[in-house]
Scaffold this motif. Structure first.
Motif, PDB file in Angstrom:
ATOM      1  N   GLU A 389       0.911  -1.193   0.265  1.00  0.00           N
ATOM      2  CA  GLU A 389      -0.092   0.014   0.033  1.00  0.00           C
ATOM      3  C   GLU A 389       0.702   1.209  -0.180  1.00  0.00           C
ATOM      4  OE1 GLU A 389      -2.363  -0.591   3.452  1.00  0.00           O
ATOM      5  OE2 GLU A 389      -3.871  -1.961   2.317  1.00  0.00           O
ATOM      6  N   LEU A 390       1.959   1.092   0.948  1.00  0.00           N
ATOM      7  CA  LEU A 390       2.996   2.331   0.675  1.00  0.00           C
ATOM      8  C   LEU A 390       3.413   2.783  -0.732  1.00  0.00           C
ATOM      9  CD1 LEU A 390       4.813   1.966   4.143  1.00  0.00           C
ATOM     10  CD2 LEU A 390       2.811   3.484   3.696  1.00  0.00           C
ATOM     11  N   ALA A 391       3.716   1.540  -1.237  1.00  0.00           N
ATOM     12  CA  ALA A 391       4.344   1.396  -2.527  1.00  0.00           C
ATOM     13  C   ALA A 391       3.567   2.206  -3.650  1.00  0.00           C
ATOM     14  CB  ALA A 391       4.604   0.183  -2.952  1.00  0.00           C
ATOM     15  N   GLN A 392       1.991   1.885  -3.405  1.00  0.00           N
ATOM     16  CA  GLN A 392       1.137   2.347  -4.344  1.00  0.00           C
ATOM     17  C   GLN A 392       1.158   4.008  -3.953  1.00  0.00           C
ATOM     18  OE1 GLN A 392      -0.554   1.121  -7.012  1.00  0.00           O
ATOM     19  NE2 GLN A 392       0.801  -0.810  -6.582  1.00  0.00           N
ATOM     20  N   LEU A 393       1.035   4.399  -2.807  1.00  0.00           N
ATOM     21  CA  LEU A 393       0.983   5.718  -2.495  1.00  0.00           C
ATOM     22  C   LEU A 393       2.218   6.515  -2.836  1.00  0.00           C
ATOM     23  CD1 LEU A 393      -0.476   5.290   1.251  1.00  0.00           C
ATOM     24  CD2 LEU A 393      -1.447   6.547  -0.788  1.00  0.00           C
ATOM     25  N   ILE A 394       3.272   6.161  -2.826  1.00  0.00           N
ATOM     26  CA  ILE A 394       4.477   6.411  -3.423  1.00  0.00           C
ATOM     27  C   ILE A 394       4.328   6.722  -5.032  1.00  0.00           C
ATOM     28  CG2 ILE A 394       7.011   6.400  -4.165  1.00  0.00           C
ATOM     29  CD1 ILE A 394       7.166   4.677  -1.400  1.00  0.00           C
TER      30      ILE A 394
END
Length: 480
Positions: A389-394
């Motif tokens: 999920e953090l990768a998608q936000l980045i």
């Protein structure tokens, strides 16, 4: 008798299994007790104590978590078998438990029928209504879901029992999510605001409410930014999910972008880039370092207890994602099994030498091993999902950065320009003017958080989109 050493009849062996389950329950060896009751359940109606066992399974469900497998045993019974007169005292509880089993298995029609069967006078009525609403949500049926949640709220208003309050908060949160899912963002924002500060879910309800207010455009930007400001308070460091914190920053940057406050949007993105990419890398290292499920369980347990020697930022993020209630119940069950092992170790030496004691020890040890493996796997999935999920936000932030650059160059796409025009209309150039009623007091934010201000912060924005609003720097957050 159970092992056939006494030469007794099958009927006596079966009675011994049932009595052994009861005896171990009263000795608080719950895992071993469940194993003996399972012998009864597996034989079905042919076992003379099959129906009686239901009452004891209900008792076990109060002592151990769902991960112990009690629901699976109850799931072997059908509704008609719950109607026997001897089960009157626990029938509503069994309706609820069998309903939960069917809900978990995706048998929604059967689940709703069982939840509806719980008496309004039962202590399980409110929980049953919550699950009924959740079942309708799973079937994409908004109206019956709302009706079920409203019934929980009605009971909450009329009840003086403090145990009902958490369910009332869950009903408000569930109502908000239903309205959000059907695009009624004003109603969603209303119900998010009804979740109390004492609720376990209050921090995440603030985050979700910021999305609902964001979808209301200029009418909700002030409240959305105020909620995000609240979430930055030190009170929430160990409660708000890290992905929610990161996503809240993207909401904040987007609001500034739509109001042509590009410098402010860049400041938010800088805060995001200063923490989130590194956090994702550090969490990925935790996954790579502990590949076996049992090893990950032990490390996750250290994280939960603050003994993993991680940086404060990584520890807060990992601890927050590992505080998931479903996961926490599994960790608690391992603690229960450890308690039973310690109890066995302290038992009378004469008893410990018996075959029964050895069987109990074997059962507890095996159950602990299985639960540790399952919990470790689930904990790994939670952390892995967070990294994803953090990768998608980045990636989303990279896109926002690009849009800001295009905005500064005056090269935005028409759709984005229209969004900015809405925010910059003459009616909306002063966003978030605070009107204070007799019950509140206006107090500008001076950098210090006060608990009674949380949830009340508002931002005043001056839209800077060219030819749409007067120049002027926006003020900071404030709260009545």
């Amino acid at each position: 008798m159970v092992e056939g050493e006494s030469g007794d009849t099958d009927t006596n062996k079966q009675k011994a299994e049932f009595v052994m389950g009861k005896a171990l329950y009263k000795l608080k060896f719950y895992s071993a007790s469940l194993s003996y009751f399972d012998k009864v359940v597996q034989k079905g109606a042919a076992h003379p104590h099959y129906n009686e066992t239901l009452k004891w399974l209900a008792s076990l469900s109060r002592e151990v978590s769902d991960s112990a497998g009690v629901l699976d045993k109850i799931g072997k019974y059908n509704r008609a078998e719950l109607e026997q007169p001897a089960l009157e005292a626990v029938r509503d509880e069994l309706y609820f438990l069998l309903g939960k089993y069917n809900y978990n298995k995706g048998k929604f029609k059967e689940a709703v029928s069982l939840f509806n069967a719980v008496s309004p006078k039962s202590e399980f009525y409110v929980q049953a209504k919550l699950f009924e609403g959740a079942t309708h949500v799973r079937e994409y049926q908004a109206k019956p879901a709302v009706d079920a949640f409203k019934e929980v709220l009605r009971v909450g208003r009329e009840s003086s029992d403090p145990k009902v309050k958490p369910y009332e908060d869950l009903a408000n949160l569930s109502m908000a999510r239903v309205f959000y899912s059907v695009g009624q963002y004003d109603m969603a924002a209303k119900y998010y605001d009804l979740v109390s500060m004492e609720s376990y879910d209050w921090p995440n309800s603030l985050f979700e409410a910021s999305w609902a207010n964001f979808m209301l455009k200029t009418a909700g930007y002030s409240k959305a930014l105020g909620n995000i400001h609240t979430l930055q308070a030190p009170f929430f460091e160990n409660f708000i999910k890290p992905e929610s914190v990161a996503e809240a920053l993207t909401v904040k940057a987007t609001i500034y972008f739509y109001n042509c406050l590009y410098d402010r949007a860049y400041d938010v993105i800088r805060d995001f880039n200063d923490t989130v990419p590194q956090l994702a890398q550090d969490l990925k290292r935790i996954l790579d370092k502990n590949t076996a499920n049992d090893a990950f369980f032990e490390y996750a347990n250290k994280i939960r207890e603050g003994q993993a020697d991680l940086s404060p930022n990584v520890e807060r993020a990992a601890k927050a994602v590992l505080s998931d209630r479903s996961l926490a119940r599994r960790f608690d069950y391992v603690k229960e099994l450890d308690r039973e092992l310690a109890q066995h170790e302290k038992a009378d030496p004469a008893w410990k030498s018996t075959s029964v004691a050895n069987a109990v020890l074997t059962d507890i040890t095996l159950q602990r091993s299985l639960t540790v493996n399952e919990t470790g796997e689930l904990a790994r999935q939670r952390v892995s999902r967070l990294v994803g999920e953090l990768a998608q936000l980045i990636k989303r932030v990279i896109k926002i950065e690009y849009e800001i650059l295009q905005g500064q160059k005056g090269q935005l796409e028409q759709e984005v320009i229209q969004e900015q025009q809405i925010a910059g209309s003459s009616k909306a150039t002063q966003i978030g003017n605070v009107r204070v009623d007799d019950e509140h007091q206006y107090w500008p934010f001076n950098g210090e958080y006060w608990r009674d201000e949380l949830g009340y912060y508002r931002y005043r924005l001056v839209n800077r989109c060219e030819k749409m609003a007067p120049e002027g720097a926006p003020s900071g957050p404030s709260g009545p």
